[in-house]
Design a protein around this motif. Structure first.
Motif, PDB file in Angstrom:
ATOM      1  N   TYR A   8       0.859  -1.189   0.000  1.00  0.00           N
ATOM      2  CA  TYR A   8       0.000   0.000   0.000  1.00  0.00           C
ATOM      3  C   TYR A   8       0.889   1.231   0.000  1.00  0.00           C
ATOM      4  O   TYR A   8       2.061   1.182   0.395  1.00  0.00           O
ATOM      5  CB  TYR A   8      -0.949   0.008   1.209  1.00  0.00           C
ATOM      6  CG  TYR A   8      -0.224  -0.020   2.532  1.00  0.00           C
ATOM      7  CD1 TYR A   8       0.149   1.150   3.186  1.00  0.00           C
ATOM      8  CD2 TYR A   8       0.126  -1.228   3.118  1.00  0.00           C
ATOM      9  CE1 TYR A   8       0.834   1.116   4.386  1.00  0.00           C
ATOM     10  CE2 TYR A   8       0.811  -1.277   4.313  1.00  0.00           C
ATOM     11  CZ  TYR A   8       1.160  -0.094   4.943  1.00  0.00           C
ATOM     12  OH  TYR A   8       1.851  -0.135   6.134  1.00  0.00           O
ATOM     13  N   THR A   9       0.327   2.336  -0.438  1.00  0.00           N
ATOM     14  CA  THR A   9       1.047   3.609  -0.487  1.00  0.00           C
ATOM     15  C   THR A   9       0.321   4.618   0.399  1.00  0.00           C
ATOM     16  O   THR A   9      -0.901   4.757   0.307  1.00  0.00           O
ATOM     17  CB  THR A   9       1.120   4.135  -1.933  1.00  0.00           C
ATOM     18  OG1 THR A   9       1.764   3.134  -2.736  1.00  0.00           O
ATOM     19  CG2 THR A   9       1.917   5.427  -2.017  1.00  0.00           C
ATOM     20  N   THR A  49       5.676   3.723  -0.159  1.00  0.00           N
ATOM     21  CA  THR A  49       5.026   2.436  -0.405  1.00  0.00           C
ATOM     22  C   THR A  49       5.592   1.405   0.560  1.00  0.00           C
ATOM     23  O   THR A  49       6.808   1.212   0.626  1.00  0.00           O
ATOM     24  CB  THR A  49       5.228   1.973  -1.861  1.00  0.00           C
ATOM     25  OG1 THR A  49       4.681   2.971  -2.732  1.00  0.00           O
ATOM     26  CG2 THR A  49       4.539   0.645  -2.120  1.00  0.00           C
ATOM     27  N   THR A  86      -4.721   1.857  -3.177  1.00  0.00           N
ATOM     28  CA  THR A  86      -3.399   1.258  -3.394  1.00  0.00           C
ATOM     29  C   THR A  86      -3.207  -0.025  -2.603  1.00  0.00           C
ATOM     30  O   THR A  86      -2.226  -0.725  -2.805  1.00  0.00           O
ATOM     31  CB  THR A  86      -2.267   2.232  -3.019  1.00  0.00           C
ATOM     32  OG1 THR A  86      -2.365   2.536  -1.614  1.00  0.00           O
ATOM     33  CG2 THR A  86      -2.337   3.514  -3.845  1.00  0.00           C
TER      34      THR A  86
END
Length: 95
Positions: A8-9, A49, A86
């Motif tokens: 995930y970001t 990220t 994300t």
């Protein structure tokens, strides 16, 4: 064995808080049976990220680990930070 990668970001302004939240649940994970699972977290070169790699000997252990209160709080705060779709979970199969 269950193997999972989550990526995930986060927004740049949430990176430091996310790292602190991660350290909190990783410290709590040390109170669990370390032979039953492995959990590692990395930050990619972009600095925003995150990659979480985990493996568990079975679903019972996975459930126990993922329900540690500090981990649940980490997830809540991470999700509320605005991930913009994300978040990606991948289950890996051994070769």
């Amino acid at each position: 064995m269950i193997n999972v990668i989550v990526t995930y970001t986060v927004k740049p302004e949430f990176v430091l808080q996310n790292k602190m939240n991660i350290q909190k649940f990783l410290a709590d994970f040390k109170n669990l049976d370390q032979k039953a699972f492995e959990y590692k977290v990395y930050v990619k070169e972009d600095g925003v990220t995150f990659l979480h790699y985990s493996n568990y000997i079975n679903e019972e252990v996975q459930h126990e680990v993922l329900n540690v209160p500090s981990f649940r709080e980490f997830q809540k705060l991470r999700d509320e930070s605005g991930l913009n779709d994300t978040h990606k979970v991948e289950i890996l199969q051994s070769v």
